[in-house]
Motif scaffolding. Structure first.
Motif, PDB file in Angstrom:
ATOM      1  N   LEU A  99      84.026  25.183  70.258  1.00 54.19           N
ATOM      2  CA  LEU A  99      83.887  24.185  68.854  1.00 54.19           C
ATOM      3  C   LEU A  99      83.156  25.082  67.887  1.00 54.19           C
ATOM      4  N   TYR A 100      83.764  25.196  66.755  1.00 54.47           N
ATOM      5  CA  TYR A 100      83.256  25.995  65.655  1.00 54.47           C
ATOM      6  C   TYR A 100      83.583  25.463  64.308  1.00 54.47           C
ATOM      7  N   LEU A 101      83.213  26.268  63.251  1.00 54.06           N
ATOM      8  CA  LEU A 101      83.486  25.733  62.057  1.00 54.06           C
ATOM      9  C   LEU A 101      83.935  27.085  61.177  1.00 54.06           C
ATOM     10  N   LYS A 102      84.974  27.147  60.916  1.00 60.70           N
ATOM     11  CA  LYS A 102      85.798  28.243  60.358  1.00 60.70           C
ATOM     12  C   LYS A 102      84.960  28.222  59.009  1.00 60.70           C
ATOM     13  N   GLY A 103      84.880  29.779  58.620  1.00 63.25           N
ATOM     14  CA  GLY A 103      84.124  29.903  57.136  1.00 63.25           C
ATOM     15  C   GLY A 103      82.759  29.967  57.006  1.00 63.25           C
ATOM     16  N   SER A 125      89.218  21.510  60.417  1.00 67.19           N
ATOM     17  CA  SER A 125      90.463  20.978  60.475  1.00 67.19           C
ATOM     18  C   SER A 125      90.417  19.464  60.672  1.00 67.19           C
ATOM     19  N   LEU A 126      89.595  19.224  60.980  1.00 63.98           N
ATOM     20  CA  LEU A 126      89.306  17.311  61.441  1.00 63.98           C
ATOM     21  C   LEU A 126      88.795  16.734  60.326  1.00 63.98           C
ATOM     22  N   THR A 127      88.698  17.298  59.019  1.00 68.59           N
ATOM     23  CA  THR A 127      88.416  16.365  57.876  1.00 68.59           C
ATOM     24  C   THR A 127      88.858  17.225  56.664  1.00 68.59           C
ATOM     25  N   THR A 128      88.602  16.805  55.669  1.00 67.69           N
ATOM     26  CA  THR A 128      89.005  17.758  54.344  1.00 67.69           C
ATOM     27  C   THR A 128      88.143  18.442  53.363  1.00 67.69           C
ATOM     28  N   LEU A 129      88.129  19.621  53.514  1.00 65.06           N
ATOM     29  CA  LEU A 129      87.118  20.305  52.616  1.00 65.06           C
ATOM     30  C   LEU A 129      87.501  20.546  51.019  1.00 65.06           C
ATOM     31  N   GLU A 130      86.631  20.709  50.451  1.00 68.60           N
ATOM     32  CA  GLU A 130      86.456  20.655  49.014  1.00 68.60           C
ATOM     33  C   GLU A 130      85.536  21.897  48.413  1.00 68.60           C
ATOM     34  N   LYS A 131      85.947  22.042  47.070  1.00 70.66           N
ATOM     35  CA  LYS A 131      85.179  23.137  46.467  1.00 70.66           C
ATOM     36  C   LYS A 131      83.900  22.421  45.765  1.00 70.66           C
ATOM     37  N   HIS A 132      82.741  23.407  46.333  1.00 74.66           N
ATOM     38  CA  HIS A 132      81.409  22.822  45.417  1.00 74.66           C
ATOM     39  C   HIS A 132      80.764  24.179  45.164  1.00 74.66           C
ATOM     40  N   GLY A 133      79.805  24.102  44.423  1.00 77.41           N
ATOM     41  CA  GLY A 133      78.986  25.307  43.735  1.00 77.41           C
ATOM     42  C   GLY A 133      78.617  24.928  42.653  1.00 77.41           C
ATOM     43  N   ALA A 134      77.454  25.813  42.030  1.00 74.91           N
ATOM     44  CA  ALA A 134      76.817  25.570  40.886  1.00 74.91           C
ATOM     45  C   ALA A 134      77.913  25.817  39.891  1.00 74.91           C
ATOM     46  N   GLU A 135      78.906  26.309  39.857  1.00 76.32           N
ATOM     47  CA  GLU A 135      79.989  26.335  38.662  1.00 76.32           C
ATOM     48  C   GLU A 135      81.290  25.263  38.894  1.00 76.32           C
ATOM     49  N   VAL A 136      81.169  24.649  39.805  1.00 78.58           N
ATOM     50  CA  VAL A 136      82.032  23.440  40.151  1.00 78.58           C
ATOM     51  C   VAL A 136      81.747  22.268  39.833  1.00 78.58           C
ATOM     52  N   PRO A 168      82.132  24.836  53.096  1.00 78.44           N
ATOM     53  CA  PRO A 168      82.139  24.441  54.627  1.00 78.44           C
ATOM     54  C   PRO A 168      81.144  23.388  55.128  1.00 78.44           C
ATOM     55  N   HIS A 169      80.401  23.209  54.237  1.00 74.30           N
ATOM     56  CA  HIS A 169      78.807  22.316  54.778  1.00 74.30           C
ATOM     57  C   HIS A 169      79.256  20.793  55.041  1.00 74.30           C
ATOM     58  N   ILE A 170      80.398  20.572  55.746  1.00 75.40           N
ATOM     59  CA  ILE A 170      80.625  19.060  55.935  1.00 75.40           C
ATOM     60  C   ILE A 170      79.874  18.457  56.795  1.00 75.40           C
ATOM     61  N   TRP A 171      78.896  18.687  57.472  1.00 71.58           N
ATOM     62  CA  TRP A 171      78.047  17.750  58.445  1.00 71.58           C
ATOM     63  C   TRP A 171      76.962  17.466  57.641  1.00 71.58           C
ATOM     64  N   LEU A 172      76.644  17.782  56.465  1.00 72.83           N
ATOM     65  CA  LEU A 172      75.880  17.189  55.314  1.00 72.83           C
ATOM     66  C   LEU A 172      76.198  15.944  54.892  1.00 72.83           C
ATOM     67  N   LYS A 182      85.053  12.056  65.714  1.00 71.59           N
ATOM     68  CA  LYS A 182      85.963  11.510  66.157  1.00 71.59           C
ATOM     69  C   LYS A 182      87.222  12.605  66.594  1.00 71.59           C
ATOM     70  N   GLY A 183      87.310  13.492  65.883  1.00 71.87           N
ATOM     71  CA  GLY A 183      88.297  14.722  66.204  1.00 71.87           C
ATOM     72  C   GLY A 183      87.592  15.540  67.587  1.00 71.87           C
ATOM     73  N   VAL A 184      86.596  15.692  67.450  1.00 72.06           N
ATOM     74  CA  VAL A 184      85.831  16.304  68.639  1.00 72.06           C
ATOM     75  C   VAL A 184      86.084  15.490  70.020  1.00 72.06           C
ATOM     76  N   GLY A 185      85.829  14.288  69.944  1.00 70.35           N
ATOM     77  CA  GLY A 185      85.993  13.427  70.824  1.00 70.35           C
ATOM     78  C   GLY A 185      87.396  13.302  71.351  1.00 70.35           C
ATOM     79  N   ALA A 186      88.347  13.353  70.645  1.00 63.56           N
ATOM     80  CA  ALA A 186      89.836  13.241  70.988  1.00 63.56           C
ATOM     81  C   ALA A 186      90.258  14.682  71.817  1.00 63.56           C
TER      82      ALA A 186
END
Length: 337
Positions: A99-103, A125-136, A168-172, A182-186
């Motif tokens: 189990l890893y988090l690419k990026g 791959s189990l959720t949707t990633l977005e763009k964030h940052g100081a300039e976004v 990539p900081h989806i866990w926050l 849910k995806g990990v469980g499946a």
């Protein structure tokens, strides 16, 4: 279980990058193996390798007594900077499930590809990633175009942080983290169908815990004096978006990015305009820049933990406890009523 999938020595050597250096008897990867327990040490259990703490937490909580979890990133190591040794790479090849988090960790991404374990799950791959940052996502006006140009260049230098500049900081974000859970469980049910019922039950427990955490954040941050917070790097974009806050980071998505003088000046203006009283720093990287910015603007400092690892400096023993500490820090800094 523990069906070992060993990588031939010659093939392994050919696939490793320069970052996968040979280890001595007292090397960091030895310590990581000791901390994580090593894959396949408990007979009859699914041998799980997690890339870093947020993945380890889900694997342990959902896997329960049916998994033997080891982690590639030992406590106290900044995961973005991790370089694997040959023992850790071999550990990947022996895993039943990864189990890893690419990026987040380029060296890990490469080694996992080389390991070729069929039950390999990318949390991104189990959720949707977005763009964030100081300039976004923030409109500071055309007068800041040149300032942000420098930041955008810095972001390009750290393009490994997620696909096409995604965050990539989806866990926050407890909601997105629950989607991942849910995806990990499946996927664990599929990898180890004999224990599917236990994984399903544990997943429900984890999701309920994350749902309660989401409710606490929503209620705690609903009425605040300001909605803007300043932090070391853009780790909290998902959290800010979820709860109607504005994250202003000193650096970009990567904690190693150095802010430009123009960005420092802009933060001083933002702090005054939005009544920001606190600059947040984190536990696994230097607080020097955050304290410099705070002193320059007459602000306080406090910890907002991106929970990339649990150490004796962490304000909590696990993910949920540290997130609760983060909520308390935000409530205080933002003037929650």
């Amino acid at each position: 279980m523990n069906v070992r999938r060993l990588i031939p020595t010659a093939a392994l050597a050919g696939s490793l990058t320069l970052g996968l250096v040979a280890l001595s008897a007292c090397s960091p990867s030895d310590a990581a193996d000791d901390a994580g327990g090593g894959a396949g040490k408990s007979g009859g259990k699914l041998a799980v390798v997690a890339s870093f703490y947020p993945m380890q937490y889900l694997a342990e909580e959902i896997g329960g007594s049916h998994v033997d979890v080891s982690t590639l990133t030992k406590p106290g190591v900044e995961p973005h900077d991790l370089e694997l040794g040959t023992r850790q790479a071999a550990q990947l090849g022996e895993a039943d499930y990864i189990l890893y988090l690419k990026g987040i960790q380029p060296a890990v991404d490469e080694a996992i590809t080389a390991a070729g374990v069929p039950s390999t799950v990318d949390a991104a791959s189990l959720t949707t990633l977005e763009k964030h940052g100081a300039e976004v996502g923030h409109d500071h006006g055309d007068e800041h175009a040149d300032e942000h140009a420098g930041e955008e260049h810095a972001e390009e230098d750290h393009a490994h942080e997620g696909e096409a500049g995604t965050d990539p900081h989806i866990w926050l974000d407890p909601v997105k983290y629950a989607e991942v859970a849910k995806g990990v469980g499946a996927s664990l049910e599929k990898a180890d169908p004999d224990n599917a019922a236990a994984y399903r039950k544990n997943t429900t427990t984890v999701v309920e815990r994350l749902t309660a955490l989401d409710s606490a954040f929503e209620q705690g941050l609903a009425d605040t004096s300001t909605k803007t917070f300043i932090t070391t790097h853009s780790a909290f974009g998902y959290l800010a978006e979820r709860y109607g806050l504005t994250q202003e980071s000193i650096a970009g998505i990567s904690p190693e990015s150095e802010p430009s003088p123009a960005r420092i000046k802009e933060l001083r203006t933002i702090a005054a305009k939005d009544k920001v009283g606190t600059v947040f720093f984190e536990t696994l990287v230097s607080d020097r820049t955050a304290k410099t910015v705070a002193a320059d603007s007459g602000l306080k400092t406090d910890v907002l933990d991106p929970i990339e690892g649990i150490t004796d400096k962490s304000k909590g023993a696990d993910y949920v406890e540290v997130m609760e500490s983060n909520l308390a820090a935000l409530e205080k800094a933002l003037g929650a009523k």
